[in-house]
Design a protein around this motif. Structure first.
Motif, PDB file in Angstrom:
ATOM      1  N   GLU A  35       3.542  33.809   9.525  1.00 41.86           N
ATOM      2  CA  GLU A  35       3.388  33.181  10.842  1.00 41.86           C
ATOM      3  C   GLU A  35       1.956  32.717  11.074  1.00 41.86           C
ATOM      4  O   GLU A  35       1.727  31.656  11.660  1.00 41.86           O
ATOM      5  N   THR A  36       0.993  33.504  10.586  1.00 37.99           N
ATOM      6  CA  THR A  36      -0.412  33.121  10.731  1.00 37.99           C
ATOM      7  C   THR A  36      -0.722  31.873   9.911  1.00 37.99           C
ATOM      8  O   THR A  36      -1.401  30.949  10.387  1.00 37.99           O
TER       9      THR A  36
ATOM     10  N   HIS B  23       5.990  38.802   7.371  1.00 36.65           N
ATOM     11  CA  HIS B  23       6.138  37.825   8.460  1.00 36.65           C
ATOM     12  C   HIS B  23       4.825  37.616   9.211  1.00 36.65           C
ATOM     13  O   HIS B  23       4.533  36.500   9.648  1.00 36.65           O
ATOM     14  N   SER B  24       4.029  38.671   9.362  1.00 35.13           N
ATOM     15  CA  SER B  24       2.758  38.513  10.074  1.00 35.13           C
ATOM     16  C   SER B  24       1.825  37.565   9.323  1.00 35.13           C
ATOM     17  O   SER B  24       1.075  36.801   9.943  1.00 35.13           O
ATOM     18  N   HIS B  25       1.882  37.603   7.989  1.00 30.77           N
ATOM     19  CA  HIS B  25       1.085  36.663   7.184  1.00 30.77           C
ATOM     20  C   HIS B  25       1.656  35.249   7.265  1.00 30.77           C
ATOM     21  O   HIS B  25       0.923  34.270   7.457  1.00 30.77           O
TER      22      HIS B  25
ATOM     23  N   ILE C  57      -1.087  44.627   8.042  1.00 31.49           N
ATOM     24  CA  ILE C  57      -0.423  43.809   9.052  1.00 31.49           C
ATOM     25  C   ILE C  57      -1.463  43.005   9.824  1.00 31.49           C
ATOM     26  O   ILE C  57      -2.503  43.529  10.222  1.00 31.49           O
ATOM     27  N   VAL C  58      -1.167  41.711  10.036  1.00 30.97           N
ATOM     28  CA  VAL C  58      -2.026  40.884  10.871  1.00 30.97           C
ATOM     29  C   VAL C  58      -1.816  41.310  12.318  1.00 30.97           C
ATOM     30  O   VAL C  58      -0.786  41.015  12.933  1.00 30.97           O
ATOM     31  N   LYS C  59      -2.789  42.034  12.883  1.00 33.94           N
ATOM     32  CA  LYS C  59      -2.691  42.538  14.250  1.00 33.94           C
ATOM     33  C   LYS C  59      -3.212  41.534  15.271  1.00 33.94           C
ATOM     34  O   LYS C  59      -2.717  41.467  16.387  1.00 33.94           O
ATOM     35  N   ASP C  60      -4.234  40.802  14.885  1.00 30.16           N
ATOM     36  CA  ASP C  60      -4.847  39.815  15.777  1.00 30.16           C
ATOM     37  C   ASP C  60      -4.731  38.454  15.097  1.00 30.16           C
ATOM     38  O   ASP C  60      -5.604  38.057  14.329  1.00 30.16           O
ATOM     39  N   ARG C  61      -3.635  37.753  15.400  1.00 29.80           N
ATOM     40  CA  ARG C  61      -3.374  36.489  14.705  1.00 29.80           C
ATOM     41  C   ARG C  61      -4.462  35.455  14.981  1.00 29.80           C
ATOM     42  O   ARG C  61      -4.847  34.697  14.089  1.00 29.80           O
TER      43      ARG C  61
ATOM     44  N   GLU D 128       7.846  43.128   8.269  1.00 26.27           N
ATOM     45  CA  GLU D 128       6.876  42.936   9.347  1.00 26.27           C
ATOM     46  C   GLU D 128       5.535  42.473   8.798  1.00 26.27           C
ATOM     47  O   GLU D 128       4.868  41.597   9.376  1.00 26.27           O
ATOM     48  N   ILE D 129       5.133  43.041   7.667  1.00 26.71           N
ATOM     49  CA  ILE D 129       3.857  42.678   7.054  1.00 26.71           C
ATOM     50  C   ILE D 129       3.904  41.246   6.527  1.00 26.71           C
ATOM     51  O   ILE D 129       2.993  40.446   6.761  1.00 26.71           O
TER      52      ILE D 129
END
Length: 354
Positions: A149-150, A145-147, A45-49, A142-143
């Protein structure tokens, strides 16, 4: 017009990118690697975009890659890969098969079905019984979408999302018929990803929790130094085949390698267990060869060490010889080839199949 494929590999400790161009031959035109802040990507997961986006911008600038359409990898520890059989489903419609897979998937996924994105492929059909064996691949939304969105934040368009071992398989040329079972091991920073391939089909996957960071932490703990200093010691003094008999126990090299021994032995043990399980599962089918990539493969003597311990042919995983290299980057790429295998495999997805 020549096809262009951009592979973007966002790993635990670095971001890698490769630009490939297709035509009569496939060539690697540009590539880049930049470090990623610790914790910016965790469990896939991208924690720190901001940190990840910054690293991607930097690697784009460093490599001078202008194309905005990319194929991106999701870390293997964030992906679930399962194999299962569906009885009497060989002759049903695609829609019926997809519904059956979705229904059966609930038995294999430890999350609510509406919280994941999944895909599947039939890997074997029994014409006599009408049964099909399916490979299911899924990841939590969640994983994904985190990619997404980044990438959107920095103006990149993802053409596809792949997983690291599949990209590695493509890069080293295991998509052709391989009658023998070949294992692929990517020793990253956070995990070591193992996959066994036979006849173009990944028949076994496993995430091993021992990887580069664990080795570094062991050195730091045993020598009483911080992580950055331990990483430097690992890169400069570690030798998988270190001769403890003829070296001074008080020397820094001895202490560094003594600290690493437990981790290396654990890695070998996990590989042996995986191969034994695979052999049992496949009814005496043995792994004949191991291809190793990732930063951990660059530890001095790692390839011969694994070969000695496992008793099979072990080689560094390098992109297939069918790929040509732009003359200006050939020497530089050769120094980083172990880290670039996944990014190259991602780019090949568009060049070969796009």
């Amino acid at each position: 017009m020549a096809k262009v494929g951009i592979g973007l590999d966002i790993g635990t400790s670095s971001v890698k990118i490769a630009e490939l161009q297709g035509g009569k031959t496939v060539s690697l035109e540009r590539f880049g690697i930049v470090p990623l802040e610790d914790g910016a990507l965790a469990a896939g997961i991208v924690k720190d975009r901001a940190a990840v986006a910054g690293a991607i911008r930097e690697v784009l600038a460093q490599s001078k890659i202008k194309h905005r359409k990319v194929v991106v990898a999701i870390a293997s520890q964030a992906v679930i890969v399962r194999f299962f059989k569906l009885l009497k489903m060989a002759d049903v419609s695609k829609e019926q098969l997809a519904n059956a897979v979705r229904f059966e998937a609930e038995n294999y996924i430890p999350f609510p079905i509406d919280e994941v994105t999944m895909d599947f492929q039939v890997v074997h059909t029994d014409p006599r019984e009408g049964d099909v064996e399916v490979m299911l691949v899924c990841a939590q939304n969640e994983i994904i979408h985190s990619h997404l969105e980044t990438l959107k934040e920095i103006g990149l368009q993802p053409l596809a999302m792949d997983i690291q071992p599949f990209a590695m398989m493509r890069a080293v040329g295991l998509e052709g018929d391989q009658p023998q079972s070949v294992a692929l091991l990517d020793i990253g920073a956070g995990t070591s990803d193992l996959m066994i391939v036979k006849n173009q089909i990944p028949t076994f996957t496993r995430i091993i929790q021992l990887a580069g960071n664990r080795l570094t932490q062991s050195i730091g703990k045993n020598l009483g130094v911080n992580y950055d200093e331990a990483e430097k010691l690992k890169l400069t003094l570690s030798e998988a085949l270190y001769d403890f008999t003829n070296n001074n126990p008080d020397s820094i090299g001895y202490k560094v390698n003594f600290a690493m021994q437990e981790g290396l032995k654990e890695l070998v043990l996990e590989l042996k267990r995986s191969f034994d399980y695979y052999q049992l599962q496949q009814r005496t089918e043995e792994v004949s060869r191991l291809l190793v990539s990732g930063g951990g493969s660059q530890i001095n003597g790692m390839i011969p060490y694994l070969q000695n311990e496992l008793g099979i042919d072990v080689q560094l995983a390098v992109p297939t010889s069918d790929i040509r290299y732009h003359e200006a980057i050939h020497a530089e790429f050769a120094a980083d080839v172990a880290k670039m295998t996944v990014a190259v495999g991602l780019g090949l997805r568009e060049v070969v199949n796009g």
